[in-house]
Design an enzyme around this catalytic site. Structure first.
Site, PDB file in Angstrom:
ATOM      1  N   ARG A   1      -4.471   6.676  63.445  1.00 24.23           N
ATOM      2  CA  ARG A   1      -4.711   8.067  63.055  1.00 24.23           C
ATOM      3  C   ARG A   1      -4.328   9.024  64.178  1.00 24.23           C
ATOM      4  O   ARG A   1      -3.854  10.132  63.924  1.00 24.23           O
ATOM      5  CB  ARG A   1      -6.175   8.240  62.655  1.00 24.23           C
ATOM      6  CG  ARG A   1      -6.485   9.565  61.988  1.00 24.23           C
ATOM      7  CD  ARG A   1      -7.785   9.498  61.226  1.00 24.23           C
ATOM      8  NE  ARG A   1      -7.724   8.475  60.193  1.00 24.23           N
ATOM      9  CZ  ARG A   1      -7.179   8.663  58.986  1.00 24.23           C
ATOM     10  NH1 ARG A   1      -6.663   9.837  58.662  1.00 24.23           N
ATOM     11  NH2 ARG A   1      -7.136   7.689  58.114  1.00 24.23           N
TER      12      ARG A   1
ATOM     13  N   GLU B   1      17.941  16.991  45.917  1.00 25.18           N
ATOM     14  CA  GLU B   1      18.205  15.958  44.918  1.00 25.18           C
ATOM     15  C   GLU B   1      17.702  16.357  43.525  1.00 25.18           C
ATOM     16  O   GLU B   1      18.408  16.212  42.534  1.00 25.18           O
ATOM     17  CB  GLU B   1      17.529  14.645  45.333  1.00 25.18           C
ATOM     18  CG  GLU B   1      18.156  13.960  46.538  1.00 25.18           C
ATOM     19  CD  GLU B   1      19.333  13.078  46.176  1.00 25.18           C
ATOM     20  OE1 GLU B   1      19.785  13.130  45.011  1.00 25.18           O
ATOM     21  OE2 GLU B   1      19.808  12.343  47.054  1.00 25.18           O
TER      22      GLU B   1
ATOM     23  N   PHE C   1     -12.031   9.331  57.767  1.00 26.19           N
ATOM     24  CA  PHE C   1     -12.777   9.745  58.964  1.00 26.19           C
ATOM     25  C   PHE C   1     -12.010   9.432  60.248  1.00 26.19           C
ATOM     26  O   PHE C   1     -11.129   8.569  60.275  1.00 26.19           O
ATOM     27  CB  PHE C   1     -14.177   9.131  58.995  1.00 26.19           C
ATOM     28  CG  PHE C   1     -14.232   7.621  59.073  1.00 26.19           C
ATOM     29  CD1 PHE C   1     -13.730   6.916  60.169  1.00 26.19           C
ATOM     30  CD2 PHE C   1     -14.835   6.886  58.052  1.00 26.19           C
ATOM     31  CE1 PHE C   1     -13.821   5.538  60.245  1.00 26.19           C
ATOM     32  CE2 PHE C   1     -14.928   5.507  58.115  1.00 26.19           C
ATOM     33  CZ  PHE C   1     -14.410   4.827  59.215  1.00 26.19           C
TER      34      PHE C   1
ATOM     35  N   TYR D   1      20.142   0.438  40.122  1.00 30.61           N
ATOM     36  CA  TYR D   1      19.450  -0.533  40.968  1.00 30.61           C
ATOM     37  C   TYR D   1      18.093   0.051  41.344  1.00 30.61           C
ATOM     38  O   TYR D   1      17.749   1.171  40.960  1.00 30.61           O
ATOM     39  CB  TYR D   1      20.260  -0.888  42.219  1.00 30.61           C
ATOM     40  CG  TYR D   1      20.735   0.284  43.049  1.00 30.61           C
ATOM     41  CD1 TYR D   1      19.877   0.918  43.956  1.00 30.61           C
ATOM     42  CD2 TYR D   1      22.029   0.773  42.944  1.00 30.61           C
ATOM     43  CE1 TYR D   1      20.310   1.991  44.724  1.00 30.61           C
ATOM     44  CE2 TYR D   1      22.475   1.834  43.709  1.00 30.61           C
ATOM     45  CZ  TYR D   1      21.608   2.437  44.604  1.00 30.61           C
ATOM     46  OH  TYR D   1      22.034   3.488  45.363  1.00 30.61           O
TER      47      TYR D   1
ATOM     48  N   LYS E   1       9.906  14.031  50.565  1.00 32.13           N
ATOM     49  CA  LYS E   1      10.960  13.130  51.041  1.00 32.13           C
ATOM     50  C   LYS E   1      10.339  11.752  51.214  1.00 32.13           C
ATOM     51  O   LYS E   1       9.321  11.608  51.893  1.00 32.13           O
ATOM     52  CB  LYS E   1      11.523  13.647  52.373  1.00 32.13           C
ATOM     53  CG  LYS E   1      12.813  12.978  52.814  1.00 32.13           C
ATOM     54  CD  LYS E   1      13.985  13.400  51.937  1.00 32.13           C
ATOM     55  CE  LYS E   1      15.306  12.916  52.514  1.00 32.13           C
ATOM     56  NZ  LYS E   1      15.686  13.662  53.724  1.00 32.13           N
ATOM     57  N   HIS E   2      10.926  10.750  50.601  1.00 31.10           N
ATOM     58  CA  HIS E   2      10.424   9.377  50.667  1.00 31.10           C
ATOM     59  C   HIS E   2       8.945   9.302  50.293  1.00 31.10           C
ATOM     60  O   HIS E   2       8.142   8.683  50.997  1.00 31.10           O
ATOM     61  CB  HIS E   2      10.682   8.766  52.040  1.00 31.10           C
ATOM     62  CG  HIS E   2      12.138   8.594  52.348  1.00 31.10           C
ATOM     63  ND1 HIS E   2      12.960   7.766  51.623  1.00 31.10           N
ATOM     64  CD2 HIS E   2      12.928   9.177  53.291  1.00 31.10           C
ATOM     65  CE1 HIS E   2      14.193   7.837  52.105  1.00 31.10           C
ATOM     66  NE2 HIS E   2      14.193   8.689  53.106  1.00 31.10           N
TER      67      HIS E   2
ATOM     68  N   ASP F   1     -10.311  10.706  69.651  1.00 33.38           N
ATOM     69  CA  ASP F   1      -8.969  10.961  70.199  1.00 33.38           C
ATOM     70  C   ASP F   1      -8.069  11.714  69.218  1.00 33.38           C
ATOM     71  O   ASP F   1      -7.340  12.630  69.606  1.00 33.38           O
ATOM     72  CB  ASP F   1      -8.297   9.670  70.665  1.00 33.38           C
ATOM     73  CG  ASP F   1      -8.304   8.565  69.618  1.00 33.38           C
ATOM     74  OD1 ASP F   1      -8.794   8.797  68.489  1.00 33.38           O
ATOM     75  OD2 ASP F   1      -7.821   7.450  69.931  1.00 33.38           O
TER      76      ASP F   1
ATOM     77  N   GLY G   1       0.752  -1.232   0.000  1.00 30.37           N
ATOM     78  CA  GLY G   1       0.000   0.000   0.000  1.00 30.37           C
ATOM     79  C   GLY G   1       0.787   1.289   0.000  1.00 30.37           C
ATOM     80  O   GLY G   1       1.557   1.591  -0.923  1.00 30.37           O
TER      81      GLY G   1
ATOM     82  N   ASN H   1      -2.089   6.514  57.380  1.00 33.38           N
ATOM     83  CA  ASN H   1      -3.053   7.533  57.806  1.00 33.38           C
ATOM     84  C   ASN H   1      -2.408   8.914  57.717  1.00 33.38           C
ATOM     85  O   ASN H   1      -1.280   9.090  58.151  1.00 33.38           O
ATOM     86  CB  ASN H   1      -3.508   7.279  59.241  1.00 33.38           C
ATOM     87  CG  ASN H   1      -4.438   6.091  59.364  1.00 33.38           C
ATOM     88  OD1 ASN H   1      -5.377   5.955  58.601  1.00 33.38           O
ATOM     89  ND2 ASN H   1      -4.182   5.221  60.349  1.00 33.38           N
TER      90      ASN H   1
ATOM     91  N   ARG I   1     -13.070  10.291  50.578  1.00 33.70           N
ATOM     92  CA  ARG I   1     -11.880   9.819  51.284  1.00 33.70           C
ATOM     93  C   ARG I   1     -10.686   9.842  50.347  1.00 33.70           C
ATOM     94  O   ARG I   1     -10.827   9.617  49.148  1.00 33.70           O
ATOM     95  CB  ARG I   1     -12.123   8.384  51.784  1.00 33.70           C
ATOM     96  CG  ARG I   1     -11.047   7.859  52.712  1.00 33.70           C
ATOM     97  CD  ARG I   1     -11.401   6.453  53.181  1.00 33.70           C
ATOM     98  NE  ARG I   1     -11.246   5.462  52.121  1.00 33.70           N
ATOM     99  CZ  ARG I   1     -11.582   4.185  52.234  1.00 33.70           C
ATOM    100  NH1 ARG I   1     -12.147   3.752  53.353  1.00 33.70           N
ATOM    101  NH2 ARG I   1     -11.394   3.347  51.236  1.00 33.70           N
TER     102      ARG I   1
END
Length: 533
Positions: A447, A337, A482, A222, A284-285, A487, A39, A427, A529
């Site tokens: 939490r 970094e 939630f 790595y 960070k991380h 507490d 073609g 959390n 959420r």
């Protein structure tokens, strides 16, 4: 055992991407290779003055059905699949007039590009290649004798092999090309399967995942740890601005962890519309340790840094606007970094260049936080697929559930904090004030522990800034999910928070709301959420 060298006498070329086609075909012809094509490829080559046999001359049938049927014939597949040192195969070729095909060059109909362009379903269907994948798989299976090329980037390598081996291609090259060919057909089929799966309301019985198909962007020294092998691949289709699309202007090679953290940072900063405000995220991380808005990038950076200057050391800095010189000067004051931004001024790039190991990436734009997409994760013996979290707090109707409603200033900070919480590992608890984080608690099993850590971070940040009281005083707090008990909320109140944003939905919502009222807090529920595991 495969012969190390396979002489190339006849090549079949059938490509949708004509980049470099004429030059490659001309180079093959100059080396005595007979050309066969279909073609549009045939037209392009003959118009360039090359002598080319039409595939219909091999099959004895014309192309038909709008080109849907042209290469599905023993004259083609026999030439690709015949084992050259098998007497029965050779006899069958001789009996049926089948000529060997030693090199197949195919790139497929642009299904991914058609889909990405938002074309109608009928057009997407017409861009599903049938003959191409069939030929590719046949040639790749028979790579003992046949070389298969699916990427224009490999044209030069094939020509180099032909020159090095007197018109032959080495087995190592044929095997590498075969692996690449199967990866391409797998990726292609996965893109089609993913698209069709999206048309089905229920989860399909079997599923491939498009993102599993990709092109090697970078080999990595790595993975997360030195004993783990790793590589970075770019997926096909419409690119989402970020680390995969970025151009590295300077700095040493990115590591696996750099790429992972930079992606997290840029996804987070893309939540902030650059037309509305400057924003900076420090990661960070894979967790934000400081996020802020500002009238300028330097203001946003300084406020983000104040949240956790200790964790920011050796972190990733993401910006939602073009990096300017003023911000660059400030950012390079501490060890960083990676810096990633939509763009960078020449002056800013020169400032960063003084830090030879610091990577500077420019993406060309920010990602759309509302864009649909999928995310996947492997588990033992399988994988999970879900929609990406494209819920945006600005689109959520906030429900006031306490006696006291938040002030306008608190409401602005509540939205800011919930926007950040979306990108903090669960959390997640985020304290914010005046469009900047002042304490972040991430990734705890409880939490209430996240809440206490965030409050402690706010107190430590105040000490580092030489301030007399915790930055959490007068701040608002966001929870990604939630509060199962009061507490965690009470820990925020004790730290000095004045208002709370959370999804709601706990069996104990009434008790949590009562505790908020007793503490004098304003609280709103989002109904959404943002778990991030």
């Amino acid at each position: 055992m495969a012969s190390d060298l396979s002489r190339i006498s006849r090549a079949l070329l059938s490509v949708s991407d004509k980049t470099g086609l004429v030059e490659f075909a001309r180079a093959l012809a100059a080396r005595g290779v007979t050309l066969v094509s279909t073609g549009g490829t045939h037209r392009a080559l003959t118009e360039a003055g090359l002598t080319v046999t039409e595939v219909s001359d091999l099959t004895g049938f014309p192309e038909m059905m709008d080109g849907r049927v042209k290469t599905l014939h023993p004259g083609v597949h026999g030439g690709l699949l015949a084992i050259r040192d098998n007497p029965e195969h050779q006899a069958a070729m001789l009996a049926h007039g089948i000529a060997a095909i030693d090199l197949l060059v195919v790139n497929l109909y642009p299904f991914e590009a058609t889909l990405a362009a938002g074309k109608p379903a009928a057009e997407c269907i017409e861009n599903i290649d049938i003959g191409g994948p069939a030929m590719i798989r046949a040639a790749a299976k028979n790579h003992k004798d046949v070389a298969v090329v699916v990427d224009v980037a490999d044209y030069a390598a094939v020509l180099a092999d032909l020159d090095a081996h007197d018109g032959a291609v080495a087995f190592a090259t044929r095997r590498r090309l075969a692996q690449k060919a199967y990866a391409r057909t797998a990726s292609y089929d996965a893109a089609i399967s993913t698209w069709l799966a999206g048309e089905i309301e229920a989860a399909p019985e079997t599923q491939t995942f498009r993102a599993l198909g990709g092109t090697l962007a970078q080999g990595l020294r790595y993975g997360e740890n030195p004993h783990m092998k790793a590589a970075f691949y770019r997926t096909a289709g419409a690119p989402r601005p970020g680390v995969a699309t970025a151009r590295q202007l300077q700095g040493k090679e990115l590591s696996y962890n750099n790429i992972n953290d930079t992606d997290a940072a840029y996804e987070a900063v893309s939540e902030f519309d650059p037309a509305r405000t400057a924003a900076v995220v420090i990661v960070k991380h894979a967790n934000p340790c400081g996020v802020a808005e500002g009238a300028s990038l330097i203001e946003a950076y300084e406020r983000a840094l104040r949240c956790d200057p200790v964790s920011a050391f050796g972190g990733i800095v993401a910006l939602n606007r073009t990096l300017d010189a003023e911000a660059a000067k400030k950012i390079v004051e501490i060890f960083t970094e990676v810096i990633i931004a939509p763009d960078a001024t020449e002056e800013a790039a020169a400032i960063v260049a003084a830090k030879k190991n610091l990577r500077l990436l420019t993406t060309g734009g920010v990602a759309d936080p509302r864009a649909p997409g999928q995310a996947w994760r492997t588990v033992a013996g399988g994988f999970l697929v879900q929609d990406r979290d494209n819920a945006v707090v600005d689109d959520m109707p906030l429900k006031v559930v306490t006696r006291r409603a938040p002030t306008e200033a608190e409401l602005s900070d509540l939205r800011f904090a919930f926007r950040v919480a979306k990108h903090v590992k669960s959390n997640a608890i985020v304290y914010a004030k005046d469009g900047a984080t002042v304490g972040i608690g991430a990734g705890q099993m409880s939490r209430v522990d996240s809440s206490r850590i965030a409050a402690w971070k706010a107190a430590e940040a105040a000490k580092a800034a030489g301030l007399p009281e915790s930055l959490a005083r007068g701040a608002v707090v966001a929870s990604d999910a939630f509060f199962p008990f009061a507490d965690g909320l009470l820990a925020a109140a004790e730290a000095g928070a004045t208002a709370v944003i959370q999804p709601g939905g706990s069996m104990r919502d009434d008790a949590v709301i009562q505790a908020a009222d007793e503490a004098g807090l304003a609280m709103v529920l989002t109904g959404h959420r943002h778990f991030r595991h």
